[in-house]
Design a protein around this motif. Structure first.
Motif, mmCIF file in Angstrom:
data_model
loop_
_atom_site.group_PDB
_atom_site.id
_atom_site.type_symbol
_atom_site.label_atom_id
_atom_site.label_comp_id
_atom_site.label_asym_id
_atom_site.label_seq_id
_atom_site.Cartn_x
_atom_site.Cartn_y
_atom_site.Cartn_z
ATOM 1 N N LEU A 31 0.780 -1.111 0.077
ATOM 2 C CA LEU A 31 0.004 -0.016 -0.005
ATOM 3 C C LEU A 31 0.801 1.218 0.189
ATOM 4 C CD1 LEU A 31 -3.016 -1.218 2.581
ATOM 5 C CD2 LEU A 31 -2.761 -1.134 0.164
ATOM 6 N N SER A 32 2.126 1.034 -0.206
ATOM 7 C CA SER A 32 2.979 2.389 0.072
ATOM 8 C C SER A 32 2.721 3.133 -1.311
ATOM 9 C CB SER A 32 4.349 2.073 -0.048
ATOM 10 O OG SER A 32 4.745 1.173 -1.201
ATOM 11 N N LYS A 33 2.334 2.399 -2.392
ATOM 12 C CA LYS A 33 1.980 2.996 -3.502
ATOM 13 C C LYS A 33 0.590 2.315 -4.130
ATOM 14 C CE LYS A 33 6.435 4.967 -5.322
ATOM 15 N NZ LYS A 33 7.451 5.034 -6.489
ATOM 16 N N ASP A 34 0.139 2.828 -5.145
ATOM 17 C CA ASP A 34 -1.082 1.657 -5.790
ATOM 18 C C ASP A 34 -0.348 1.160 -6.869
ATOM 19 O OD1 ASP A 34 -3.078 0.834 -7.114
ATOM 20 O OD2 ASP A 34 -4.520 2.451 -6.317
ATOM 21 N N TYR A 35 -0.250 -0.239 -6.809
ATOM 22 C CA TYR A 35 0.712 -1.170 -7.670
ATOM 23 C C TYR A 35 -0.531 -1.809 -8.670
ATOM 24 C CZ TYR A 35 4.804 -0.618 -5.112
ATOM 25 O OH TYR A 35 5.973 0.185 -4.311
ATOM 26 N N GLU A 36 -1.564 -1.790 -8.485
ATOM 27 C CA GLU A 36 -2.725 -2.456 -9.170
ATOM 28 C C GLU A 36 -3.398 -1.838 -10.254
ATOM 29 O OE1 GLU A 36 -2.747 -5.024 -7.409
ATOM 30 O OE2 GLU A 36 -1.698 -4.024 -5.959
ATOM 31 N N TYR A 37 -3.572 -2.616 -11.173
ATOM 32 C CA TYR A 37 -4.244 -1.981 -12.455
ATOM 33 C C TYR A 37 -5.629 -1.654 -12.414
ATOM 34 C CZ TYR A 37 -5.696 -2.086 -17.502
ATOM 35 O OH TYR A 37 -6.194 -1.451 -18.579
ATOM 36 N N LEU A 38 -6.404 -2.450 -11.541
ATOM 37 C CA LEU A 38 -7.736 -2.364 -11.094
ATOM 38 C C LEU A 38 -8.069 -1.472 -10.039
ATOM 39 C CD1 LEU A 38 -9.216 -5.598 -12.488
ATOM 40 C CD2 LEU A 38 -9.357 -3.729 -13.847
ATOM 41 N N PRO A 39 -8.982 -0.427 -9.778
ATOM 42 C CA PRO A 39 -9.171 0.085 -8.504
ATOM 43 C C PRO A 39 -9.657 -0.967 -7.674
ATOM 44 C CG PRO A 39 -9.983 1.271 -10.402
ATOM 45 C CD PRO A 39 -9.623 0.341 -11.046
ATOM 46 N N GLN A 40 -10.451 -2.034 -8.065
ATOM 47 C CA GLN A 40 -11.012 -2.957 -7.459
ATOM 48 C C GLN A 40 -10.044 -3.889 -6.489
ATOM 49 O OE1 GLN A 40 -11.709 -2.309 -10.292
ATOM 50 N NE2 GLN A 40 -13.995 -2.238 -10.598
ATOM 51 N N SER A 41 -8.978 -4.073 -7.153
ATOM 52 C CA SER A 41 -7.649 -4.666 -6.533
ATOM 53 C C SER A 41 -7.238 -3.991 -5.317
ATOM 54 C CB SER A 41 -6.668 -5.181 -7.561
ATOM 55 O OG SER A 41 -7.320 -6.165 -8.399
ATOM 56 N N SER A 42 -7.058 -2.526 -5.479
ATOM 57 C CA SER A 42 -6.486 -1.665 -4.487
ATOM 58 C C SER A 42 -7.418 -1.929 -3.387
ATOM 59 C CB SER A 42 -6.280 -0.366 -5.172
ATOM 60 O OG SER A 42 -5.714 -0.217 -6.298
ATOM 61 N N GLU A 43 -8.763 -1.784 -3.543
ATOM 62 C CA GLU A 43 -9.670 -1.817 -2.536
ATOM 63 C C GLU A 43 -9.365 -3.086 -1.848
ATOM 64 O OE1 GLU A 43 -13.559 -1.214 -4.310
ATOM 65 O OE2 GLU A 43 -13.237 0.865 -4.751
ATOM 66 N N ALA A 44 -9.163 -4.199 -2.428
ATOM 67 C CA ALA A 44 -9.101 -5.441 -1.890
ATOM 68 C C ALA A 44 -8.005 -5.510 -1.021
ATOM 69 C CB ALA A 44 -8.951 -6.598 -2.945
ATOM 70 N N PHE A 45 -6.920 -5.090 -1.450
ATOM 71 C CA PHE A 45 -5.623 -5.146 -0.480
ATOM 72 C C PHE A 45 -6.034 -4.071 0.798
ATOM 73 C CE2 PHE A 45 -2.919 -6.610 -4.040
ATOM 74 C CZ PHE A 45 -2.503 -7.889 -3.226
ATOM 75 N N VAL A 46 -6.568 -3.040 0.617
ATOM 76 C CA VAL A 46 -6.870 -2.196 1.996
ATOM 77 C C VAL A 46 -7.916 -3.158 2.872
ATOM 78 C CG1 VAL A 46 -8.373 -0.322 2.766
ATOM 79 C CG2 VAL A 46 -6.930 0.007 0.644
ATOM 80 N N LYS A 47 -8.605 -3.899 2.123
ATOM 81 C CA LYS A 47 -9.471 -4.647 3.216
ATOM 82 C C LYS A 47 -8.718 -5.810 3.677
ATOM 83 C CE LYS A 47 -13.747 -4.016 0.079
ATOM 84 N NZ LYS A 47 -14.754 -4.640 -0.722
ATOM 85 N N TYR A 48 -7.805 -6.570 3.149
ATOM 86 C CA TYR A 48 -7.056 -7.374 3.490
ATOM 87 C C TYR A 48 -5.969 -6.586 4.905
ATOM 88 C CZ TYR A 48 -7.751 -11.335 0.484
ATOM 89 O OH TYR A 48 -8.385 -12.331 -0.270
ATOM 90 N N ALA A 49 -5.767 -5.633 4.397
ATOM 91 C CA ALA A 49 -5.004 -4.725 5.678
ATOM 92 C C ALA A 49 -5.840 -4.665 6.830
ATOM 93 C CB ALA A 49 -4.451 -3.489 5.122
ATOM 94 N N ALA A 50 -7.097 -4.442 6.798
ATOM 95 C CA ALA A 50 -8.160 -4.257 7.640
ATOM 96 C C ALA A 50 -8.289 -5.534 8.480
ATOM 97 C CB ALA A 50 -9.390 -3.787 7.271
ATOM 98 N N ILE A 51 -8.467 -6.478 7.548
ATOM 99 C CA ILE A 51 -8.460 -8.089 8.105
ATOM 100 C C ILE A 51 -7.440 -8.425 8.938
ATOM 101 C CG2 ILE A 51 -8.579 -10.368 7.385
ATOM 102 C CD1 ILE A 51 -10.380 -9.445 5.157
ATOM 103 N N GLY A 52 -6.293 -8.341 8.518
ATOM 104 C CA GLY A 52 -5.226 -8.664 9.408
ATOM 105 C C GLY A 52 -5.169 -7.727 10.492
ATOM 106 N N MET A 53 -5.135 -6.393 10.461
ATOM 107 C CA MET A 53 -5.196 -5.489 11.693
ATOM 108 C C MET A 53 -6.008 -6.250 12.661
ATOM 109 S SD MET A 53 -6.882 -3.195 13.586
ATOM 110 C CE MET A 53 -7.827 -2.390 12.287
ATOM 111 N N MET A 54 -7.353 -6.548 12.547
ATOM 112 C CA MET A 54 -8.465 -7.019 13.267
ATOM 113 C C MET A 54 -8.110 -8.397 13.979
ATOM 114 S SD MET A 54 -12.062 -5.302 11.975
ATOM 115 C CE MET A 54 -11.854 -5.937 10.142
ATOM 116 N N LEU A 55 -7.611 -8.976 13.045
ATOM 117 C CA LEU A 55 -6.928 -10.748 13.619
ATOM 118 C C LEU A 55 -6.059 -10.228 14.600
ATOM 119 C CD1 LEU A 55 -6.658 -12.664 10.248
ATOM 120 C CD2 LEU A 55 -8.248 -12.810 12.227
ATOM 121 N N ARG A 56 -5.126 -9.548 14.394
ATOM 122 C CA ARG A 56 -4.085 -9.185 15.382
ATOM 123 C C ARG A 56 -4.605 -8.637 16.777
ATOM 124 N NH1 ARG A 56 -1.350 -7.992 10.622
ATOM 125 N NH2 ARG A 56 -1.741 -5.807 10.867
ATOM 126 N N ARG A 57 -5.449 -8.075 16.395
ATOM 127 C CA ARG A 57 -6.290 -7.032 17.715
ATOM 128 C C ARG A 57 -7.056 -8.364 18.795
ATOM 129 N NH1 ARG A 57 -9.420 -1.610 17.716
ATOM 130 N NH2 ARG A 57 -7.515 -0.858 17.134
#
Length: 259
Positions: free
Chosen positions: A229-255
């Motif tokens: 997420l340091s830059k946007d490496y994805e061709y599709l905006p939907q893929s960028s959104e997916a990685f943001v969601k994975y970041a949220a999933i990982g953070m909540m799992l650790r919490r």
């Protein structure tokens, strides 16, 4: 299962996410891929920022990992994961699982290659995309939308809030920063969704932690730990959104279950 990388799920974290993985289909070939390894591979990509072709050989093939990534991106599996974990975190914090307030903000990032929906942010002097998010008072992701950086915050907010109310009918209050000032957007929010739109401006010439605004800024800080997420490496905006969601999933799992 022993952890090879820090991004790998622990046993307790896997037990939390396993019930949220779609079940094997009743037809076709039996599933032979380890779903835990699919999740580990995606979290490895997210944390390290490596390219798909450089995924270590200890994970399933790149094509298999990407197939599940794209499938879950489109069919709402990630949204279900974020919702289930968010409700568990909120309940553990003594809050109603359904939020009644949200904080909105955007983050402009450069795109790193060919991509759809790219624009220029004149305020930040950046060519790329904007990540528009709404979080609750704990900083947990409610909704994300990635769009051209050329779309102003007030216009982007309308897109994000409209998407927010597809999932939440309990939101009554939205906090925003000075970029979302304007009678038009306040009237729009009241007339369509009957919510209170509160703009919290930062004081000039002095440093001061601004109530509620720091919460969404902290969430962006959590996201910045993920190199993908340091830059946007994805061709599709939907893929960028997916990685943001994975970041949220990982953070909540650790919490819920610190590794």
């Amino acid at each position: 299962m022993s952890k090879r990388y820090k991004s790998d799920l622990t046993d307790s974290q896997w037990l939390l996410i396993k019930p949220l993985i779609p079940a094997e289909k009743d037809f076709g070939r039996p599933r032979i891929t380890d779903m835990r390894e699919i999740m580990n591979a995606i979290f490895y990509l997210l944390r390290t920022g490596c390219q798909w072709d450089y995924l270590p050989k200890c994970f399933p093939p790149k094509s298999t990992v990407y197939e599940y990534f794209s499938q879950w991106r489109e069919d709402g599996v990630l949204d279900d994961m974020v919702r289930a974990l968010r409700e568990e975190v909120r309940a553990a914090a003594g809050r109603n699982p359904k939020p009644s307030a949200g904080i909105i903000d955007s983050q402009t990032v450069k795109t790193a290659g060919p991509a759809l929906d790219v624009g220029y942010d004149g305020g930040k002097k950046i060519k790329g995309r904007k990540r528009h998010i709404v979080v609750d008072v704990l900083g947990l992701l409610l909704v994300v939308m990635v769009h051209s950086a050329g779309i102003q915050d007030r216009a982007g907010a309308r897109l994000v809030i409209a998407k927010l109310f597809l999932y939440f009918d309990t939101i009554k209050l939205i906090w925003a920063d000075g970029g979302y000032t304007g009678k038009a957007i306040i009237d729009w929010a009241i007339s369509l969704f009957n919510i209170i739109w509160t703009v919290i401006k930062r004081p000039r010439k002095i440093f001061k932690i601004v109530k509620f605004r720091w919460i969404v800024e902290r969430t962006f800080g959590w996201m910045n730990y993920q190199r993908r997420l340091s830059k946007d490496y994805e061709y599709l905006p939907q893929s960028s959104e997916a990685f943001v969601k994975y970041a949220a999933i990982g953070m909540m799992l650790r919490r819920i279950s610190p590794g």
